[in-house]
Write an enzyme that holds these catalytic residues in place. Structure first.
Site, short mmCIF file in Angstrom:
data_model
loop_
_atom_site.label_atom_id
_atom_site.label_comp_id
_atom_site.label_asym_id
_atom_site.label_seq_id
_atom_site.Cartn_x
_atom_site.Cartn_y
_atom_site.Cartn_z
N ASN A 190 2.40 13.59 5.34
CA ASN A 190 3.47 12.74 4.83
C ASN A 190 3.29 12.57 3.33
O ASN A 190 2.16 12.47 2.83
CB ASN A 190 3.45 11.36 5.49
CG ASN A 190 4.60 10.48 5.01
OD1 ASN A 190 5.75 10.71 5.36
ND2 ASN A 190 4.30 9.49 4.19
N TYR A 194 4.81 4.76 -2.72
CA TYR A 194 4.37 3.38 -2.56
C TYR A 194 3.76 2.93 -3.88
O TYR A 194 2.82 3.56 -4.38
CB TYR A 194 3.32 3.27 -1.45
CG TYR A 194 3.63 4.10 -0.22
CD1 TYR A 194 4.77 3.86 0.54
CD2 TYR A 194 2.79 5.14 0.19
CE1 TYR A 194 5.06 4.61 1.67
CE2 TYR A 194 3.07 5.90 1.31
CZ TYR A 194 4.21 5.63 2.05
OH TYR A 194 4.50 6.39 3.16
N ARG A 195 4.28 1.86 -4.42
CA ARG A 195 3.80 1.41 -5.73
C ARG A 195 2.29 1.09 -5.67
O ARG A 195 1.75 0.74 -4.62
CB ARG A 195 4.57 0.19 -6.19
CG ARG A 195 4.23 -1.08 -5.41
CD ARG A 195 5.05 -2.26 -5.90
NE ARG A 195 4.61 -3.52 -5.33
CZ ARG A 195 5.40 -4.37 -4.68
NH1 ARG A 195 6.68 -4.08 -4.51
NH2 ARG A 195 4.91 -5.50 -4.22
N TRP A 208 1.81 0.28 0.96
CA TRP A 208 2.62 0.83 2.04
C TRP A 208 2.90 -0.26 3.05
O TRP A 208 2.02 -0.92 3.57
CB TRP A 208 2.00 2.06 2.67
CG TRP A 208 0.56 2.02 3.08
CD1 TRP A 208 -0.09 1.03 3.76
CD2 TRP A 208 -0.40 3.06 2.85
NE1 TRP A 208 -1.39 1.37 3.98
CE2 TRP A 208 -1.61 2.61 3.45
CE3 TRP A 208 -0.36 4.30 2.26
CZ2 TRP A 208 -2.77 3.38 3.42
CZ3 TRP A 208 -1.52 5.06 2.24
CH2 TRP A 208 -2.70 4.61 2.81
N GLU A 254 7.97 16.50 3.88
CA GLU A 254 8.53 16.35 2.53
C GLU A 254 8.27 17.58 1.66
O GLU A 254 9.11 17.94 0.82
CB GLU A 254 7.94 15.10 1.85
CG GLU A 254 8.46 13.78 2.38
CD GLU A 254 7.77 13.33 3.65
OE1 GLU A 254 8.19 12.32 4.24
OE2 GLU A 254 6.78 13.99 4.07
N ASP A 303 10.80 -6.33 -8.36
CA ASP A 303 11.17 -5.25 -7.45
C ASP A 303 12.63 -4.86 -7.55
O ASP A 303 13.42 -5.48 -8.28
CB ASP A 303 10.83 -5.65 -6.02
CG ASP A 303 10.22 -4.51 -5.23
OD1 ASP A 303 10.73 -3.38 -5.36
OD2 ASP A 303 9.25 -4.75 -4.51
#
Length: 499
Positions: A190, A194-195, A208, A254, A303
């Site tokens: 995967n 994710y920041r 995550w 991906e 955000d």
């Protein structure tokens, strides 16, 4: 078109007058973010920005900063190697039409098979540009295969021009990371985005959320009591970054999807300190691990919702190595009150996968997620209505499709309404609905970042039927005809106005 590197992509943007270079020193603490925020809110998304002399804690960084590189319809199309995102939509339609699937599961299986056949499977390489400079932190030594010219680079996280985006952010955040993980049992790969809040030169948070695949992989490692290897790539072909943001179904890799987008297989190289493969053309690779059970407060963070997200505990990423290109450019973005760069990326995702939605909902004409809804909060759908309560059938079907479960408001309109024209949709909503008759409220999982629900991750969602009403829908009057000028008269006026 496959880009050889992130720099190659920026060069193409510059040739198309889509990039602005900033030569003077600019601080990574809020200043670059504010500049980019204004640019993103310019008509059409403004231009990509390349800051050649970013400042970190009063010192010039060795790495330029690029931001807003995909923040317009034109640039997102260029990033994906097409003239218009609609070209990719047509390709997916052709794949699905080759053997029309009978249901959604079969449709995704066919899509995966079709992408496989388009030479999209990744290739292995012995070395890559992403490892031109190697810095191994775990043993505090440089890799044995590094030349003396490479040894002099002592890069740590504190050397990267990582932005602080908003005044009350908890620190600096990596906002464009491609996070590579594998399920230790199935081997499924995967790549998610994710920041990552930087804690110090060797550790960050790994944000995550509970619904994400990275968290699911992490849970398996936690149950096994094993340290989880994680690689983070930055830069490279922008198709890779886009693929990391796409809400792909399970089983559609991906890296495979990125190969489909760029019409060329992605070359992968082995990391230096962990058993993870990464794209060879990346600008930076952060190698490391997440330790089972180790959590640390993360946030606040300004955000995409337009609000600060609260401080919460998240896993900790430990850095074991940094590798990068000699000419590496640091890619980043900021999120906040819309419209921002992420709107154009999300819009492209919806347009590309619209054929998959239409396969499951044959009555669907078009769909969009307006910027004001910051993705999950608002969905507009147009349908060819044939029977009573068909709009409600579509709403509930969408709520059952992957990340569409987070959609807080779904508004369904008739096929003659342009869902990309928010004013037109609101006109239909106000004119065609009786609130009691035409709305439904359900309980469903909600986005972890949505601050409105009383409890995190669960909330109410509303569907609104703004279509014309048919017999059987508890409407007992003659439905009025929408005003429209005669086409003959329109043609006359068009001709007169040209003279």
């Amino acid at each position: 078109m496959a880009f050889r590197s992130f720099q190659h992509f920026l060069q193409e943007l510059e040739r198309s007058n889509e990039l602005q270079r900033i030569h003077e020193p600019v601080d990574t603490d809020l200043v670059i973010a504010e500049w980019a925020n204004r640019e993103m809110k310019s008509p059409g998304g403004g231009k990509a920005l390349l800051f050649e002399k970013p400042i970190m804690d009063g010192k010039a960084s060795a790495f330029p900063v690029a931001i807003n590189t995909m923040g317009s319809r034109k640039r997102i199309a260029m990033a994906l190697g097409v003239n218009d995102v609609a070209d990719l939509t047509q390709e997916i339609q052709l794949i699905l039409k080759a053997k029309p699937p009978t249901d959604l599961r079969e449709g995704f299986a066919l899509l995966k098979q079709g992408i496989h056949l388009l030479h999209a499977r990744p290739k292995r390489a012995k070395e890559g540009a992403c490892q031109e400079v190697v810095r191994i932190l775990e043993s505090n030594q440089t890799s044995n295969d590094a030349s003396p010219a490479r040894n002099k680079h002592r890069t740590s996280l504190l050397d990267l021009p990582i932005l602080k985006c908003w005044p009350k952010d908890g620190g600096r955040f990596i906002t464009f990371p491609n996070v590579h993980t594998r399920d230790p049992e199935s081997g499924a790969r995967n790549v998610g985005m994710y920041r990552m809040q930087v804690f110090d030169e060797r550790t960050t948070a790994m944000h995550w959320q509970v619904h994400k695949v990275g968290a699911r992989h992490g849970k398996v490692y936690y149950q096994r009591g094993e340290r989880m290897p994680v690689a983070v790539t930055l830069g490279g072909d922008p198709a890779l970054t886009f693929a990391a943001t796409a809400p792909l179904p399970d089983g559609l890799d991906e890296i495979l999807f990125a190969g489909f987008l760029r019409k060329k297989s992605v070359e992968l190289v082995k990391c230096k300190t962990i058993a993870v493969e990464v794209p060879a053309d990346a600008d930076f690779v952060l190698e490391g691990f997440v330790q089972p059970g180790e959590m640390r407060p993360e946030g606040p963070f300004g955000d995409h919702t337009g609000f600060y997200t609260a401080v919460e505990d998240y896993p900790v990423f430990h850095l074991t190595a940094i590798t990068h290109r000699r000419d590496a450019i640091y890619p980043t973005t900021i999120v906040g009150p819309p419209p921002m760069e992420d709107f154009y990326m999300g819009d492209a995702t919806v347009r590309i996968f619209l054929p998959v939605f239409k396969m499951n909902f044959p009555e669907m004409v078009d769909m969009t997620l307006p910027p004001e809804g910051v993705f999950h909060n608002l969905v507009f759908v147009s349908i060819r209505k044939q029977y009573p309560y068909q709009a409600f059938k579509v709403m509930h079907g969408l709520w059952g499709m992957g990340q569409m479960m987070f959609s807080k408001y779904i508004v369904v309109v008739d096929e003659d309404c342009d869902v990309h024209n928010t004013s037109e949709v609101l006109f239909r909503l106000c004119a065609n609905t009786d609130p009691e008759r035409d709305s439904t409220i359900i309980r469903n999982p909600s986005d972890s970042l949505d601050h409105a629900p009383s409890k995190q991750n669960i909330g109410s969602h509303m569907g609104i039927d703004a279509t014309r009403k048919l017999p059987g829908e508890n409407y007992h009057r003659l439905w009025p005809e929408l005003l429209k000028m005669d086409e003959r008269v329109q043609t006359i006026v068009d001709s007169l106005r040209k003279n």
